[in-house]
Motif scaffolding. Structure first.
Motif, PDB file in Angstrom:
ATOM      1  N   ASN C 238      27.890  17.654   3.383  1.00  0.00           N
ATOM      2  CA  ASN C 238      26.619  17.199   2.809  1.00  0.00           C
ATOM      3  C   ASN C 238      26.717  15.764   2.307  1.00  0.00           C
ATOM      4  OD1 ASN C 238      28.296  18.526   1.091  1.00  0.00           O
ATOM      5  ND2 ASN C 238      26.695  19.531  -0.094  1.00  0.00           N
ATOM      6  N   GLY C 241      26.413  13.697   5.397  1.00  0.00           N
ATOM      7  CA  GLY C 241      25.037  13.675   5.896  1.00  0.00           C
ATOM      8  C   GLY C 241      24.165  12.726   5.099  1.00  0.00           C
ATOM      9  N   ILE C 242      24.273  12.775   3.776  1.00  0.00           N
ATOM     10  CA  ILE C 242      23.445  11.891   2.947  1.00  0.00           C
ATOM     11  C   ILE C 242      23.813  10.434   3.208  1.00  0.00           C
ATOM     12  CG2 ILE C 242      22.860  11.257   0.581  1.00  0.00           C
ATOM     13  CD1 ILE C 242      23.458  14.186  -0.199  1.00  0.00           C
ATOM     14  N   ARG C 245      22.514   9.200   6.637  1.00  0.00           N
ATOM     15  CA  ARG C 245      21.086   8.964   6.671  1.00  0.00           C
ATOM     16  C   ARG C 245      20.711   7.691   5.912  1.00  0.00           C
ATOM     17  NH1 ARG C 245      18.088  14.334   5.964  1.00  0.00           N
ATOM     18  NH2 ARG C 245      18.385  13.863   3.787  1.00  0.00           N
ATOM     19  N   GLN C 246      21.327   7.531   4.733  1.00  0.00           N
ATOM     20  CA  GLN C 246      20.987   6.339   3.955  1.00  0.00           C
ATOM     21  C   GLN C 246      21.491   5.074   4.630  1.00  0.00           C
ATOM     22  OE1 GLN C 246      22.287   7.347  -0.058  1.00  0.00           O
ATOM     23  NE2 GLN C 246      20.226   8.084  -0.500  1.00  0.00           N
ATOM     24  N   THR C 266      28.910  21.506  11.256  1.00  0.00           N
ATOM     25  CA  THR C 266      27.990  21.446  10.122  1.00  0.00           C
ATOM     26  C   THR C 266      27.487  20.026   9.900  1.00  0.00           C
ATOM     27  OG1 THR C 266      29.285  23.209   9.166  1.00  0.00           O
ATOM     28  CG2 THR C 266      27.714  22.145   7.738  1.00  0.00           C
ATOM     29  N   LYS C 269      24.882  19.116  12.363  1.00  0.00           N
ATOM     30  CA  LYS C 269      23.608  19.767  12.064  1.00  0.00           C
ATOM     31  C   LYS C 269      22.894  19.075  10.905  1.00  0.00           C
ATOM     32  CE  LYS C 269      23.188  23.539   9.653  1.00  0.00           C
ATOM     33  NZ  LYS C 269      23.576  24.873   9.203  1.00  0.00           N
ATOM     34  N   LEU C 270      23.646  18.773   9.855  1.00  0.00           N
ATOM     35  CA  LEU C 270      23.019  18.200   8.669  1.00  0.00           C
ATOM     36  C   LEU C 270      22.534  16.786   8.928  1.00  0.00           C
ATOM     37  CD1 LEU C 270      25.274  19.311   5.688  1.00  0.00           C
ATOM     38  CD2 LEU C 270      23.217  20.386   6.579  1.00  0.00           C
ATOM     39  N   ALA C 271      23.374  15.968   9.525  1.00  0.00           N
ATOM     40  CA  ALA C 271      23.030  14.553   9.639  1.00  0.00           C
ATOM     41  C   ALA C 271      22.139  14.286  10.842  1.00  0.00           C
ATOM     42  CB  ALA C 271      24.302  13.720   9.721  1.00  0.00           C
TER      43      ALA C 271
END
Lengths: 604, 291, 385
Positions: C238, C241-242, C245-246, C266, C269-271
């Motif tokens: 996670n 992923g954050i 994205r940022q 994972t 999937k998240l990113a």
């Protein structure tokens, strides 16, 4: 918090049996062939239990929450871990360093925040916990960071796992014994008093703040000890072993077993370390075990508020033999203050303003030595505010207060008790989980008690004498919560008398008493003055005031409207007008004064 | 390029999340004098409900949202009955422990039902955000800031201008007096828990597209929100909002100009300083003396 | 396919496969035969529970294959598992519980370095080989002769990241972003060293604490530093992923070569699209070799899931361990240890195993590229030292 479940084993036989049992456990741990698994479980349980006993002190005895126990545990562990590896120091020296660090940090954390209490304390300890974890993880040059510290050494002679375990068991036994005995020490009684009623504890002479800091520091010290032993036991430590989640585990262990006693701490620790091992079969579904654990915590709190040991202990207590009856109490001796030039109490220009409201407005009066002085006035006249100013619960806006010639205006309540001020409360404030005797002993322990009570025996004798004086000698060993209202009031008076006060403040002592109890109270007041005591009484009950008071000061709207000889004051037209205009005679007895803040809400 | 506007926007966005969760804390604290350590799990559970409805079952977003909030209302009621109500006459300490137990229970029940994998919840908007003047405005953060503002306004109106709101206030100020006045105190407390769970749920659902949906998402936010309530002054709604925003901004700027790894420590440090220097918080009523 | 249903199916699939996998193999041996038992410490509860399930899945596939091929020393191989609760004390208890069973001949340790550190004293006491997956380089330099690593250690991941970024992508000015946990710090340290040796500069070395909710300050710092390439060590998906994205939102488009977590299911999937075009080092890459393709087929058939490194290393560990026990001809720990050290050039899903004297079996990594969410094999980099 849970009351202590049982009396302390005073008898030497019990102590010897305990020591023998601890020794046997240690010898067995050292000698029996243990698997590595059993050794690790026992090692973890033993070292954790030491830390959990720390919570018995902070939470159980003193009623303060600490959600950073794992942080202090970690401080001890890192002292031993880094000390024996990075700094090449001797194990014992490291353990000492860890204890010192935990003690100092615990004391400092307590000193900075214990004035707040409650939820604030919970939050500050969580913050400390989080900051410590971040430091352990990020300050890599010193703490080795998240990799942790491997290769931690044990002391010479205890390198073998089982011998080390035996040593840890002995340490646990010693700690448990010390904490077991603690409730009946002066400090322990002070802690219990603070836990039961902070306000009353301060007024009878317990330094509340200092007591809390000590409890906090001792709790941290024990956590540090547990952590130091843990580090030696497992030879490897890393920051993730000392997180907030572990603090919650420690707390749960303490509560589950029963926070009132070290026995509860040991039971809770053992159970919560063994439970996950027993429940390993549930591992197929991740989360299930911990979900049940969470549920168990809720159920324990709801249905077993005193923990397992508290629950069991209360049932065991029924079978215990009654202690032999003590000798008849002696006569209560009240030290007569040397007749000096000063009145017992002098109030000069005393004022207390709440915002724009002048609850007490520049009043002057003096209480001469000996006899009963009454402070009266209609509702809202400022009587209780004055009393709270006198005992130090409020800081005055202006004016001076002198007791026995000493200026006490700036002193906190417990320091005023040391100077010789005793008081009772309108809404009785006893230490509810303690016996009548223990309540009175706390009073007898007030600093600078001129009765000079050197040892525990003298202290108890003094307390029994005070109880005998108010007629409750026979019920000395009963828990005070079971007493009737009138008897609780008498215990409160006995508690104040045991401290040998120069001046005794009685805040509406007749409130809530029935007619015959009032007659007895009047007699008791007479007997007290006969012993030379000086009493300042506040009451609505004009019959009582008329009967006992030698001098009277009358307040109305925060100002003094009359002062002088009792009979003369009661004839003054201003006084009669004030009473008739507002609330004649005894109509207001027992009611809280509308404009005065409730003393139980009063911040110190 | 100037960093300040971007940091400020992000800080306020994160702060708004803290503020939203903090509101839930404050409501329960005012009604019951109890800090609910499971408040963060309300957010987590709501986010998972949202994943179940919107992603797994494929319901429309708005319907999933309403269903998730309905679920939260039920959870809030059960929470009151199971965790708080039996302990209402005891001191704050057993209740704290009980809510900690509830937080463990909720987190791990979710784990048992849904597994440990973090999940993705799409945001309300298709677009991720807009770039204006060198600052990227994340659409979800814009939404969070907007919703927080609306909820604060709603709460103000509700408490000050509705009968139920006034009854709630009376209950939180003096339960004995409230029950003498004929206010159903138990019902009011029930209402508080329900509303507070819904509020936590809204926060969780709004923040899920940004932080992903994971078992641990609630506890991290809750701890910060708790700190925010203390900075703001316990029991004060304005304080919770300002405290939350302040904490978000302090963290973001602290991370940018002081240290990234220690940014959490920074928040807690500010908190400790506040507790020592100004324990009543920014907006808390003056503890020391009666007004 | 629907994400959640897949997760549920996968759970069911794994346990079904476990049962189905064990039943037929038992029948292949004479009834009443003793088994050769191998202990396995894995997370079943706590935050690592997911990884634990993958690890068990990989191990069971290998177990099945070994037993179909006749087992070890003519007996079926058996796996005994204990939950480490994803904590260090949990790992110690789990290991010592296994170690107290004298008939267990060897162990599979943890993929987490700190857990292996925590268990190390007990491993030394137990004096039996432990195959583990933690990548902290120091683990094989503790002077503990019983530790055998079945994944390449972080010095290699760092060297491969540096090698690929400098050699293949031709970028010299780096930003290193890493978690401040054990894994992230040791990786970043090794990467900084490798970059220094290769003459590249680290313009920004940025640590972050796990479970950060926001990476804006980190991304802005990267943007300001004007780097040409990002090297990263992320622990939790996670966070990754954050950050990803940022990074894209704030307009940073430089190449990014990440540690293995950037390639795992994972994280993808998240990113989502935020990771498209990034590179990652992977100890397991499907198209790296015949052996890895074979494992991939087995795993997909059994579980209907994408294989990844969390299952490949346990697969290899069980396979190579069984081979070593057979080579040793007995279950005496010292003999198994010698046989493991003698393993040279044995192909596995993760790469070709050649154990050095420290107990490191692999000495290189694959580089993979994220092509619109699919991992495509780019290069294998192996080192001789």
């Amino acid at each position: 918090m849970a009351p202590r479940a049982s009396a302390v084993p005073h008898r030497l036989g019990g102590t010897l049996a305990y020591a023998a049992f601890a020794l046997l456990a240690a010898v067995l741990a050292g000698a029996l062939p243990l698997s590595g698994y059993a050794l690790n479980i026992l090692m973890q349980a033993t070292t954790y239990a030491v830390s959990v006993i720390g919570l018995t002190v902070v939470l159980g005895l003193c009623g303060q929450i600490n959600l950073a126990q794992a942080a202090f545990f970690g401080i001890g562990a890192y002292a031993v871990g880094l000390g024996t590896t990075a700094w090449g120091l001797d194990f014992w020296l490291c353990l000492g360093l860890g204890l010192g660090a935990a003690l100092v940090l615990g004391g400092a954390l307590g000193a900075s925040t214990l004035r707040l209490g409650g939820h604030y304390l919970a939050m500050v300890t969580i913050s400390f916990q989080q900051i410590l974890t971040l430091v352990l993880v990020n300050w890599i040059p010193v703490t080795r960071g998240p990799d942790g510290v491997p290769g931690i050494l044990r002391p010479a002679g205890l390198a073998d796992g089982q011998r080390y375990l035996a040593f840890c068991i002995l340490a646990l036994a010693a700690v448990a014994y010390a904490v077991w005995r603690m409730p009946d020490t002066r400090l322990g009684r002070a802690m219990r008093a603070v836990r039961d009623n902070e306000l009353a504890a301060g007024v009878v002479g317990v330094d509340v703040y200092r007591t809390k800091i000590l409890a906090f520091a001792i709790g941290a010290l024990l956590a540090g000890l547990g952590g130091g032993l843990f580090a030696g036991g497992f030879a490897y430590i890393s920051p993730d072993q000392f997180t907030f989640a572990e603090s919650v585990v420690f707390l749960t262990m303490a509560l589950l077993g029963g926070v009132g006693s070290p026995a509860g701490a040991v039971i809770g620790t053992a159970l919560l370390i063994l439970l996950p091992e027993w429940l390993r079969f549930m591992k197929e579904i991740p989360g299930l075990y911990l979900a049940l654990y969470g549920l168990a915590v809720i159920l324990i709190i709801i249905f077993m508020p005193v923990g397992i040991w508290g629950f069991v202990g209360a049932r065991l207590a029924r079978f215990r033999k009654a202690a032999p009856a003590p000798d008849r109490a002696g006569d209560l001796v009240l030290a007569r203050a040397a007749p000096g030039p000063h009145p017992a109490l002098e109030v000069v220009g005393l004022a207390k303003h709440f915002g724009g409201l002048k609850a007490v407005d520049a009043i002057d009066f003096a209480v001469a030595r000996g006899g009963v002085h009454a402070l009266i006035g209609p509702n809202g006249s400022g009587k209780t505010t004055t009393l709270n100013l006198l005992s130090g619960l409020y800081v005055p806006t202006a004016g001076r207060i002198r007791i026995d010639g000493r200026d006490v205006t700036g002193l906190p309540p417990h320091a005023r008790a040391a100077v010789g001020l005793g008081r009772t409360f309108q809404n009785i404030r006893l230490f509810r989980s303690m016996t009548a005797l223990d309540n009175v002993i706390v009073g007898a322990e007030r600093p600078d008690n001129p009765a000079g009570l050197a040892d525990a025996g003298a202290l108890e004798a003094r307390a029994r004498a005070a109880l005998a004086f108010v007629g409750l000698e026979d019920r000395a060993d009963e828990p005070v919560a079971s007493f009737s209202y009138g008897h609780q009031r008498l215990v409160e008076i006995a508690r104040a008398l045991a401290g040998n006060p120069v001046l005794l403040l009685l805040d509406e002592p007749a409130a809530g008493l029935n007619a015959s109890e009032k007659v007895a109270l009047t007699a008791l007041l007479r007997r007290m003055t006969a012993k030379g005591l000086t009493i300042l009484i506040i009451d609505h009950d004009m019959t009582l005031v008329r009967d006992v008071a030698d001098r009277i000061t009358v307040l109305n709207f925060g100002r003094r409207i009359a002062d002088g000889d009792a009979a003369a004051v009661l004839r003054e037209p201003d006084v009669i007008a004030a009473y008739l205009g507002e609330d004649a005679g005894q109509g207001g007895a027992g009611r809280a004064e509308a404009a005065s803040p409730r003393p139980d809400l009063a911040p110190v | 390029m100037d960093l300040v506007p971007q940091l400020l926007f992000t800080g306020i966005g994160i702060g708004a999340v803290y503020a939203l969760v903090a509101l839930g804390f404050v409501l329960i604290f005012r009604a019951t004098n109890v800090v609910n350590f499971a408040q963060g799990e309300f957010s987590m559970v709501a986010a998972f409900l949202m994943v179940v409805f919107a992603v797994d079952l494929g319901w429309p977003y708005w319907l999933s949202f309403l269903a998730a909030l309905g679920g939260m209302a039920v959870l809030g009621a059960l929470f009151n009955l199971g965790v708080y109500y039996p302990l209402r006459h005891r001191s704050y300490l057993p209740v704290i422990i009980s809510t900690i137990g509830a937080s463990i229970l909720l987190a791990n029940t979710t784990l048992a039902l849904y597994g440990p994998q973090p999940q993705v919840l799409p945001g309300w908007f298709e677009t991720q955000g807009i770039l204006a003047g060198g600052v990227f405005f994340d659409s979800q953060y814009l939404l969070i800031i907007g919703v927080t503002a609306v909820l604060v306004a709603f709460q103000y109106w509700f408490f000050e201008h509705t009968l139920v709101g006034k009854k709630l206030q009376a209950t939180s100020q003096d339960k004995e007096m409230a029950s003498l006045l004929g206010i159903p105190v138990a019902g009011m407390i029930m209402l508080t828990f329900v509303y507070s769970a819904v509020l936590g749920g809204i926060a969780g659902i709004l923040v899920a597209p940004v932080l992903f949906v994971s078992i641990g998402m609630g506890s991290t936010i809750a701890l910060k929100a708790f700190a925010a309530t203390i900075i703001g002054g316990f029991g004060d709604v304005t304080g919770a909002i300002v405290g939350g925003l302040a904490l978000g901004v302090i963290e973001t700027f602290g991370a940018a100009y002081i240290s990234v790894p220690y940014k959490d420590a920074l928040g807690f440090l500010v908190l400790v300083v506040f507790l020592v220097v100004r324990p009543q918080g920014l907006f808390g009523e003056r503890v020391a003396e009666k007004a | 396919m629907n994400v959640t249903r897949r997760a549920v199916l996968r759970g069911a699939g794994l346990s079904m496969a476990g049962i189905a996998g064990l039943a037929p193999t038992r029948a292949a041996f004479a009834a009443g035969d003793a088994t050769v038992r191998v202990g396995m410490v894995l997370p079943v509860t706590g935050p690592g529970a997911d990884a634990g399930r993958f690890a068990l899945g990989g191990a069971k596939l290998a177990l099945d294959a070994v037993n179909k091929a006749g087992g070890v020393l003519g007996k079926p191989l058996e796996l005994v598992t204990e939950d480490d609760q994803t904590t260090n004390p949990g790992a110690v208890l789990a290991f010592s519980k296994l170690a107290s069973q004298p008939d267990i001949v060897a162990f599979l340790g943890s993929i987490r370095s700190t857990q292996n550190h925590a268990m190390a004293p007990d491993i030394l006491k137990a004096a039996k080989p432990v195959c583990f997956g933690g990548t902290d380089p120091t683990l094989t330099h503790l002077g503990n002769p019983w530790l055998f690593r079945f994944r390449p250690n972080d010095t290699y991941s760092a060297r491969v990241i540096a090698d690929y970024g400098i050699g293949t992508l031709g970028k010299k000015k780096w930003a290193v972003v890493h978690s401040t946990d054990a894994f992230g710090t040791s990786g970043a340290k090794a990467l900084t060293e490798a970059l220094g040796k290769a003459g590249a500069t680290v313009a920004l070395d940025q640590g972050y604490a796990n479970q950060s909710q926001d990476f804006t300050p980190v991304v802005l710092a990267i943007r300001q530093a004007g780097v040409e390439v990002i090297g990263s060590y992320f622990t939790f998906e996670n966070d990754l992923g954050i950050f990803a994205r940022q990074l894209r939102q704030l307009g940073v488009a430089v190449p990014w070569v990440g540690s293995p977590s950037i390639t795992n299911v994972t994280a993808l999937k998240l990113a989502g699209p935020a990771l498209y075009g990034t590179f990652g080092v992977a100890d397991y890459a499907e198209d790296a070799s015949d052996a890895s393709r074979a494992f991939s087929k087995l795993y997909r058939d059994a579980y209907k899931l994408e294989p990844d490194n969390q299952s490949s290393w346990t697969f290899d560990a069980v396979t190579v361990l069984a081979r070593a026990i057979n080579a040793a001809g007995k279950t005496e720990p010292g003999a198994i240890r010698e046989a493991l050290l003698a393993v040279k050039g044995v192909p596995g899903a993760e790469g070709t195993y050649s154990f050095d004297g420290n107990g490191d079996g692999l000495h290189g990594y694959n580089v993979v590229r994220n092509d619109k969410g699919k991992m495509s094999f780019a290069k294998r980099v192996d080192f001789q030292d």
